[in-house]
Every structure is written in structure tokens, then in C-alpha cells.
Design a protein around this motif. Structure first.
Motif, short mmCIF file in Angstrom:
data_model
loop_
_atom_site.label_atom_id
_atom_site.label_comp_id
_atom_site.label_asym_id
_atom_site.label_seq_id
_atom_site.Cartn_x
_atom_site.Cartn_y
_atom_site.Cartn_z
N VAL A 69 0.92 -1.18 -0.03
CA VAL A 69 0.04 -0.02 0.00
C VAL A 69 1.01 1.13 0.07
CG1 VAL A 69 -1.65 1.37 1.36
CG2 VAL A 69 -1.88 -1.12 1.10
N PRO A 73 -0.21 3.76 -3.21
CA PRO A 73 -1.18 4.47 -2.64
C PRO A 73 -2.10 4.92 -3.52
CG PRO A 73 0.66 6.10 -2.70
CD PRO A 73 1.09 4.76 -3.19
N SER A 76 -5.75 3.06 -3.44
CA SER A 76 -6.92 3.26 -2.48
C SER A 76 -6.90 4.63 -2.00
CB SER A 76 -6.26 2.34 -1.02
OG SER A 76 -5.26 2.83 -0.67
N ALA A 81 -4.85 5.33 2.05
CA ALA A 81 -3.38 4.60 2.57
C ALA A 81 -3.00 4.89 3.80
CB ALA A 81 -2.74 4.90 1.24
#
Length: 172
Positions: A69, A73, A76, A81
Motif C-alpha cells: 500500500v 497508494p 486506495s 492509504a
């Protein structure tokens, strides 16, 4: 909305951490009481290796998710994130705390008359049956009390009971 998520996640992680510390204290008191009852003649059968491996596997999975993640990033959203990474850092801290504090209590503690399970002393003479299950082991006593042990503890207990039975038949 994100502040509420952070506060909730922080509160959950704090609760889990508190539960681990409280559980360690209870387990320590139970173990000390067992040592006193046994007059410090306790045999320890190590059973914590698989438990520790599972904890390390979960820790590595959380670390992998956090790294993924952090590197992507955009999938999301940056705010999501950041929250996810904070939760992962909290989970990593809780997992490390759990591994360091609770490893000792995953072993099987045995004295000459029985063993300890979650603060209860179970005498060998009161064991009616030991039944292995898919993920653990069920010990049934003559008073129809059922205790659930993990599979490694169950196998160690069955081996110990077999050795005791063989020693009894060899004496006869």
C-alpha cells in the motif's frame, strides 16, 4: 470521517494491547501457582514453535500489505492509504508484543500428577480420552469436562500418556 476511523482503530489496538498485557499477567499468576503446587518440579514440553511460526507468518503478511500500500497508494486513495498504514503499524506492534509476551505460555507444563491448562490443573488419572481434531485436540475428563488444546500440545500429551501407559505395563 477519517478522524473517527483513526480514533476507532487506535482504541481497538489499545484494547487488544491491554488484553494481551492482562492475559500475560493472569497466565503468569497461574503458572506461578502451578509451580508452587508442584514444588518447582515441573517439566516443560515445548509447543510454541508452530504458534510462533503462525504469528511470524501473520506479521510478515501485515508487513507485506503495508509495503504494498505504501508503494501503490493511488489504488486506495492517499487518505485511505495513510489510515491503512497507521493500522498496519499498530497491528505490527500488537503482534510483536503478543509474540514476545505470550510465547512462554504456549508450552505444556507438566508435573508428576498432571498438566496445566489455562490455570486449571488436570490430573492424568482424571483423563477419560484425548481426541485429536482437525485444528486441535479435545481432552475429556471423567467428570465430562472438555478442554481444548492446540494440536501440538495434544500430540505431546498423547505421547506422554502413551509413555506413562507403557511404563505401567513394563512394571507389571
Amino acid at each position: 470521517m477519517n478522524i473517527l476511523l483513526y480514533v476507532t482503530a487506535g482504541a481497538m489496538l489499545a484494547f487488544v494491547g491491554y488484553s494481551i498485557i492482562r492475559g500475560k499477567k493472569e497466565q503468569q499468576e497461574n503458572l506461578e501457582r502451578f509451580y508452587q503446587l508442584s514444588k518447582n518440579k515441573v517439566e516443560i514440553i515445548p509447543c510454541s514453535s508452530r504458534w510462533l511460526s503462525t504469528q511470524v507468518g501473520i506479521l510478515l503478511l501485515v508487513i507485506f500489505l503495508a509495503v504494498y500500500v505504501s508503494q501503490h497508494p493511488e489504488q486506495s486513495g492517499s487518505a485511505d492509504a495513510t489510515g491503512f498504514l497507521l493500522v498496519c503499524v499498530g497491528l505490527i506492534a500488537v503482534l510483536i508484543m503478543n509474540m514476545t509476551l505470550m510465547k512462554k505460555y504456549q508450552d505444556l507444563y507438566i508435573n508428576k500428577d498432571g498438566f496445566m491448562d489455562d490455570g486449571k490443573v488436570v490430573r492424568f488419572t482424571s483423563i477419560k480420552s484425548v481426541e485429536p481434531k482437525l485444528t486441535g485436540c479435545t481432552v475429556t475428563t471423567y467428570s465430562n469436562q472438555e478442554l481444548k488444546l492446540n494440536s501440538i500440545q495434544g500430540k505431546a500429551l498423547m505421547n506422554l500418556l502413551d509413555e506413562r501407559e507403557q511404563a505401567k505395563t513394563a512394571k507389571k
